[in-house]
Scaffold this motif. Structure first.
Motif, short mmCIF file in Angstrom:
data_model
loop_
_atom_site.label_atom_id
_atom_site.label_comp_id
_atom_site.label_asym_id
_atom_site.label_seq_id
_atom_site.Cartn_x
_atom_site.Cartn_y
_atom_site.Cartn_z
N ARG A 136 38.60 28.17 52.47
CA ARG A 136 39.55 27.46 51.60
C ARG A 136 40.86 27.21 52.34
O ARG A 136 41.38 28.09 53.00
CB ARG A 136 39.85 28.28 50.35
N GLN A 137 41.39 26.00 52.17
CA GLN A 137 42.71 25.72 52.72
C GLN A 137 43.79 26.42 51.92
O GLN A 137 44.79 26.89 52.49
CB GLN A 137 42.96 24.20 52.74
N ARG A 138 43.61 26.48 50.60
CA ARG A 138 44.58 27.12 49.71
C ARG A 138 43.83 27.94 48.67
O ARG A 138 42.67 27.70 48.38
CB ARG A 138 45.44 26.07 49.01
N ALA A 139 44.52 28.91 48.09
CA ALA A 139 43.90 29.74 47.07
C ALA A 139 43.62 28.93 45.81
O ALA A 139 44.24 27.89 45.55
CB ALA A 139 44.81 30.91 46.73
N CYS A 140 42.68 29.42 45.00
CA CYS A 140 42.35 28.77 43.74
C CYS A 140 43.58 28.74 42.83
O CYS A 140 44.20 29.78 42.58
CB CYS A 140 41.22 29.54 43.07
N PRO A 141 43.96 27.57 42.30
CA PRO A 141 45.13 27.48 41.43
C PRO A 141 44.99 28.29 40.14
O PRO A 141 45.97 28.85 39.65
CB PRO A 141 45.24 25.99 41.13
N VAL A 142 43.77 28.35 39.58
CA VAL A 142 43.57 29.09 38.33
C VAL A 142 43.73 30.59 38.58
O VAL A 142 44.42 31.29 37.83
CB VAL A 142 42.20 28.77 37.71
N CYS A 143 43.10 31.09 39.64
CA CYS A 143 43.28 32.50 39.99
C CYS A 143 44.76 32.80 40.23
O CYS A 143 45.29 33.82 39.76
CB CYS A 143 42.50 32.84 41.26
N THR A 144 45.43 31.91 40.94
CA THR A 144 46.85 32.10 41.24
C THR A 144 47.69 32.12 39.97
O THR A 144 48.63 32.91 39.86
CB THR A 144 47.34 30.98 42.17
N SER A 145 47.31 31.30 38.99
CA SER A 145 48.06 31.22 37.74
C SER A 145 48.13 32.57 37.05
O SER A 145 49.21 33.06 36.73
CB SER A 145 47.41 30.18 36.81
N PHE A 146 46.97 33.17 36.81
CA PHE A 146 47.06 34.41 36.05
C PHE A 146 47.41 35.61 36.90
O PHE A 146 47.95 36.59 36.39
CB PHE A 146 45.82 34.66 35.19
N LEU A 147 47.16 35.55 38.20
CA LEU A 147 47.62 36.64 39.04
C LEU A 147 49.14 36.69 39.08
O LEU A 147 49.74 37.76 39.20
CB LEU A 147 47.05 36.51 40.45
N SER A 148 49.78 35.52 38.97
CA SER A 148 51.24 35.50 38.90
C SER A 148 51.73 36.21 37.65
O SER A 148 52.76 36.90 37.67
CB SER A 148 51.75 34.05 38.93
N ALA A 149 50.99 36.05 36.54
CA ALA A 149 51.34 36.77 35.31
C ALA A 149 51.02 38.26 35.46
O ALA A 149 51.78 39.12 35.00
CB ALA A 149 50.59 36.17 34.12
N TRP A 150 49.90 38.55 36.10
CA TRP A 150 49.52 39.95 36.31
C TRP A 150 50.55 40.67 37.17
O TRP A 150 50.74 41.88 37.02
CB TRP A 150 48.17 40.02 37.01
#
Length: 241
Positions: A98-112
């Motif tokens: 992957r060039q960049r991380a998954c946006p959906v995973c990144t979304s909730f990991l930011s909340a986590w």
């Protein structure tokens, strides 16, 4: 919180509601109280499912003490428990291809990242990915994460055992327990795309991303074609005036 005794029907509890808002119509209040009864039932069902989860028989023992790469070097999965009896591991979609991380995973990991400060008072939490550790640490710094512990499953042994037998770049959420020195798998998310209801985007339960919970409170709902992004344009960021 365990339930005990006979529960009062949700409609009776909803009838006790004293909430009213300015200029609401009788039709609105009737519909809102009917919805309130369903919300009470939903709360109860969530608790019933949680009770069933807690009552699961012992899961399978760990086949090996998996080796990971962390910020400070090589660690084993057993070390990630620290002084806790439970370890939650999220495997994010950020493989080396992957060039960049998954946006959906990144979304909730930011909340986590925020709630991790509270979580670690009761359980241990770790985030795995297949990319090299330095790449994960650089991405963590870019996102401003401060409380998430990231580890590289560079060999892929854990991923193939508990996330994807084919070593696919897919997400995974697993919970492990350590009792009397024995590590066991307690629970893992198993709802797949083949189990999606008609017209719904595949998603598991319980909901692990607060983003979707908030959108469920809005009249527009989750929508059918919107997903989180890693970056937003200035226009998207200034739509509140």
């Amino acid at each position: 919180m365990a339930t005990s005794g006979t529960l009062i029907p949700a409609t009776e509890l909803a009838a006790k509601n004293k909430s009213h808002f300015p200029n609401e119509s009788p039709e609105y209040r009737k519909a809102r109280n009917a919805l309130l009864a369903e919300e009470i039932e939903l709360r109860r069902h969530i608790e019933r499912v949680a009770e069933l989860r807690r009552a699961l028989p012992p899961g399978g023992t760990l086949e090996q003490d998996y080796t990971l790469e962390g910020e400070k070097g090589t660690v084993h999965l057993s070390e990630l428990f620290g002084d806790k009896q439970t370890l939650i591991i999220y495997s994010m979609m950020f493989g080396p291809e992957r060039q960049r991380a998954c946006p959906v995973c990144t979304s909730f990991l930011s909340a986590w990242d925020g709630t991790a400060r509270n979580l670690r008072e009761r359980v241990s939490l770790a985030v795995f990915a297949r990319s090299p550790i330095q790449r994960l640490l650089e991405f963590s710094k870019e996102r401003g994460w401060q409380n998430l512990q990231l580890y590289s499953d560079s060999k892929g042994d854990y991923t193939r055992a508990y996330v994807s037998a084919d070593d696919g770049d897919v997400p995974g959420l697993n919970v492990f327990t350590r009792r009397d020195g024995t590590i066991r798998h307690f629970w893992g998310g198993e709802i797949s795309g083949e189990m999606a209801d008609p017209g719904q985007d595949p998603r598991g339960a319980p909901e692990i991303d607060l983003l979707w919970t908030f959108l469920d409170l809005a009249p527009e709902g989750r929508g059918t074609d919107w997903y989180p992004k890693l970056e937003y344009t200035p226009a998207q960021l200034t739509n509140i005036k």
